[in-house]
Design an enzyme around this catalytic site. Structure first.
Site, PDB file in Angstrom:
ATOM      1  N   HIS A  43      41.127  36.910  37.283  1.00  0.00           N
ATOM      2  CA  HIS A  43      42.494  36.866  37.176  1.00  0.00           C
ATOM      3  C   HIS A  43      43.013  36.756  38.080  1.00  0.00           C
ATOM      4  CE1 HIS A  43      41.301  38.561  32.704  1.00  0.00           C
ATOM      5  NE2 HIS A  43      40.388  38.541  33.766  1.00  0.00           N
ATOM      6  N   TYR A  44      45.050  36.931  38.685  1.00  0.00           N
ATOM      7  CA  TYR A  44      45.604  37.297  38.822  1.00  0.00           C
ATOM      8  C   TYR A  44      46.061  38.071  38.532  1.00  0.00           C
ATOM      9  CZ  TYR A  44      49.447  33.552  38.122  1.00  0.00           C
ATOM     10  OH  TYR A  44      50.530  33.381  37.998  1.00  0.00           O
ATOM     11  N   THR A  45      46.917  39.482  39.100  1.00  0.00           N
ATOM     12  CA  THR A  45      47.875  40.534  38.501  1.00  0.00           C
ATOM     13  C   THR A  45      49.224  40.216  38.420  1.00  0.00           C
ATOM     14  OG1 THR A  45      47.938  41.607  40.896  1.00  0.00           O
ATOM     15  CG2 THR A  45      46.150  42.272  39.378  1.00  0.00           C
ATOM     16  N   GLU A 108      40.306  40.734  38.632  1.00  0.00           N
ATOM     17  CA  GLU A 108      41.813  41.033  38.589  1.00  0.00           C
ATOM     18  C   GLU A 108      42.080  41.220  40.594  1.00  0.00           C
ATOM     19  OE1 GLU A 108      44.132  40.524  37.081  1.00  0.00           O
ATOM     20  OE2 GLU A 108      43.549  41.493  35.009  1.00  0.00           O
ATOM     21  N   HIS A 149      41.187  32.791  33.623  1.00  0.00           N
ATOM     22  CA  HIS A 149      41.725  33.181  32.415  1.00  0.00           C
ATOM     23  C   HIS A 149      42.674  32.579  32.139  1.00  0.00           C
ATOM     24  CE1 HIS A 149      44.531  36.883  30.945  1.00  0.00           C
ATOM     25  NE2 HIS A 149      43.820  36.819  29.755  1.00  0.00           N
ATOM     26  N   ASP A 159      46.532  31.693  34.691  1.00  0.00           N
ATOM     27  CA  ASP A 159      45.590  32.233  36.462  1.00  0.00           C
ATOM     28  C   ASP A 159      44.594  32.276  36.239  1.00  0.00           C
ATOM     29  OD1 ASP A 159      46.450  34.485  33.884  1.00  0.00           O
ATOM     30  OD2 ASP A 159      44.942  35.699  35.326  1.00  0.00           O
TER      31      ASP A 159
END
Length: 260
Positions: A43-45, A108, A149, A159
């Site tokens: 994921h990215y935040t 993340e 994700h 993401d």
């Protein structure tokens, strides 16, 4: 609002990190696993700062978490023990598995996301590679089960984005990748119907996306194609299945021994 977790100290008990390069930062947002670990989800935040992301991931009110967070400078934090079910995947599905929180480990990556789609720092990617290699080796996670994700929730998530360097991970032994041809050629797209669309849907479903073979290029099909492009054919992410996209998908299926 915080009383339930404060009355359950086992949720914030210190633990020894599973990854030797991680520091512990306990999040209370986890529960028991009901599935064996079979996937790694990146994921990215999507938040402006690391501090705001960590506050969210550790807030007992927000009920979201991940096993690991990788900062821009390469520092790795572990928020949830790997043998616990972190809450990172949300409503999602992959290859028939509908409880991806239980079946996966979530990483993340600190990054503002599509609000500022800039490259990921090299130190951060090096850390993601080291962490991912360690997890996949210890947990026996197959390359095709290293997922975005957006792969497991294509209608909801985008993401870690088409600017995430999947090719660099593959070169280091993490995940799957294919050298896709330039975008172009015959295109399947929204509102089209017929056997070619049904065949595309069958391929995407066999690849892992939750998709019903209807022969109609609907919104679910468009979202699955866009998710595939974000991961494997990043030159043009438009949800339209051109020759380059279909060829990349077919090649990746053949690498798994699936011929359709």
């Amino acid at each position: 609002m915080t009383a339930p977790w404060r009355a359950a100290p086992e949720l914030t008990r210190p633990f020894i990190p599973d990854f030797a390069g991680a520091r512990m930062l306990v999040s209370p947002n986890h529960g028991p696993r009901t599935r064996p670990v079979s996937a790694l989800v990146l994921h990215y935040t999507g938040m402006p700062t690391a501090e705001s992301a960590l506050e969210l991931l550790c807030s007992p009110v927000r009920e979201v978490s991940a096993h690991y967070v990788v900062d821009e400078d390469g520092r790795v934090l572990q928020l949830v023990p790997e043998d616990r079910r972190a809450w990172h995947a949300g409503q999602s599905c992959w290859a028939g598995e509908t409880d991806m929180n239980s079946a996966s480990i979530g990483i993340e990556i600190i990054h503002p996301g599509h609000i500022e789609p800039r490259p990921y720092p090299s130190a951060q990617i090096d850390a993601v590679i080291a962490l991912s290699r360690d997890i996949c080796a210890r947990r026996g996670i197959a390359p095709e089960r290293v997922l975005a994700h957006s792969d497991i929730a294509p209608r909801r998530k985008i993401d870690p984005g088409e600017f995430f360097p999947w090719a660099a991970l593959f070169a280091a032994g993490v995940g799957h990748h294919v050298e896709a041809k330039p975008a172009g050629g015959e295109v399947l797209g929204p509102e089209m119907v017929g056997d070619s669309v049904a065949r595309l849907q069958r391929r995407l479903s066999q690849f892992g996306y939750k998709l019903i073979e209807t022969g109609v290029y609907d919104e679910d099909t468009e979202a699955a194609v866009a998710a595939f492009q974000r991961h494997y054919r990043t030159a043009c992410v438009d949800g339209r299945a051109d020759a380059s996209t279909i060829e990349a998908l077919t090649h990746l299926l053949e690498l798994r021994g699936i011929f359709v």
